[in-house]
Motif scaffolding. Structure first.
Motif, PDB file in Angstrom:
ATOM      1  N   GLU A  39      -1.670  11.076   0.743  1.00  0.00           N
ATOM      2  CA  GLU A  39      -1.068  10.714   2.018  1.00  0.00           C
ATOM      3  C   GLU A  39      -1.593  11.638   3.118  1.00  0.00           C
ATOM      4  O   GLU A  39      -1.710  12.840   2.921  1.00  0.00           O
ATOM      5  N   SER A  42      -4.409   9.552   9.712  1.00  0.00           N
ATOM      6  CA  SER A  42      -5.770   9.178  10.053  1.00  0.00           C
ATOM      7  C   SER A  42      -5.716   8.140  11.163  1.00  0.00           C
ATOM      8  O   SER A  42      -4.901   7.215  11.104  1.00  0.00           O
ATOM      9  N   TYR A  43      -6.558   8.301  12.160  1.00  0.00           N
ATOM     10  CA  TYR A  43      -6.553   7.410  13.317  1.00  0.00           C
ATOM     11  C   TYR A  43      -5.169   7.350  13.962  1.00  0.00           C
ATOM     12  O   TYR A  43      -4.751   6.323  14.478  1.00  0.00           O
ATOM     13  N   GLN A  46      -0.114   6.728   9.644  1.00  0.00           N
ATOM     14  CA  GLN A  46       0.008   7.093   8.242  1.00  0.00           C
ATOM     15  C   GLN A  46      -1.114   6.434   7.467  1.00  0.00           C
ATOM     16  O   GLN A  46      -1.410   5.261   7.662  1.00  0.00           O
ATOM     17  N   ALA A  47      -1.730   7.203   6.571  1.00  0.00           N
ATOM     18  CA  ALA A  47      -2.859   6.691   5.798  1.00  0.00           C
ATOM     19  C   ALA A  47      -2.687   7.074   4.335  1.00  0.00           C
ATOM     20  O   ALA A  47      -2.190   8.154   4.017  1.00  0.00           O
ATOM     21  N   TYR A  48      -3.112   6.185   3.461  1.00  0.00           N
ATOM     22  CA  TYR A  48      -3.024   6.401   2.019  1.00  0.00           C
ATOM     23  C   TYR A  48      -4.368   6.068   1.406  1.00  0.00           C
ATOM     24  O   TYR A  48      -4.933   5.013   1.671  1.00  0.00           O
ATOM     25  N   LYS A  49      -4.868   6.987   0.583  1.00  0.00           N
ATOM     26  CA  LYS A  49      -6.167   6.795  -0.064  1.00  0.00           C
ATOM     27  C   LYS A  49      -6.031   7.017  -1.560  1.00  0.00           C
ATOM     28  O   LYS A  49      -5.221   7.820  -2.006  1.00  0.00           O
ATOM     29  N   PRO A  54      -9.828   4.240   1.317  1.00  0.00           N
ATOM     30  CA  PRO A  54      -8.591   3.761   1.946  1.00  0.00           C
ATOM     31  C   PRO A  54      -7.860   2.712   1.112  1.00  0.00           C
ATOM     32  O   PRO A  54      -8.473   1.820   0.546  1.00  0.00           O
ATOM     33  N   TYR A  57      -2.901   1.697   5.674  1.00  0.00           N
ATOM     34  CA  TYR A  57      -2.557   2.419   6.897  1.00  0.00           C
ATOM     35  C   TYR A  57      -1.359   1.703   7.494  1.00  0.00           C
ATOM     36  O   TYR A  57      -1.268   0.475   7.417  1.00  0.00           O
TER      37      TYR A  57
END
Length: 75
Positions: A39, A42-43, A46-49, A54, A57
């Motif tokens: 977590e 990004s940009y 919230q972002a999850y990879k 990716p 988001y």
């Protein structure tokens, strides 16, 4: 949202309580279905990879919620 954010918790706390509850719910759904996600912010959202790529988001704005998911990935 243009601001320097360090964590997802900080991002969520920027919103009114009812929006915070929604963001937490989406966050919980992602983590429970893809427990190995990383977590971050990004940009400005919230972002999850997973595996460095990716997964999802999501963001909240004054009159809009935005969600993007990489549906072509298999986990």
């Amino acid at each position: 949202m243009k601001t320097e954010l360090i964590s997802v918790n900080e991002y969520i706390k920027l919103f009114p309580k009812e929006v915070q509850l929604l963001l937490e719910k989406v966050r919980d759904i992602i983590i429970s279905n893809a427990p190995n996600t990383i977590e971050s912010i990004s940009y400005g959202m919230q972002a999850y990879k997973t595996n460095g790529k990716p997964l999802a988001y999501f963001a909240a704005y004054k009159k809009l919620y935005w969600f993007l998911c990489n549906s072509k990935r298999t986990y």
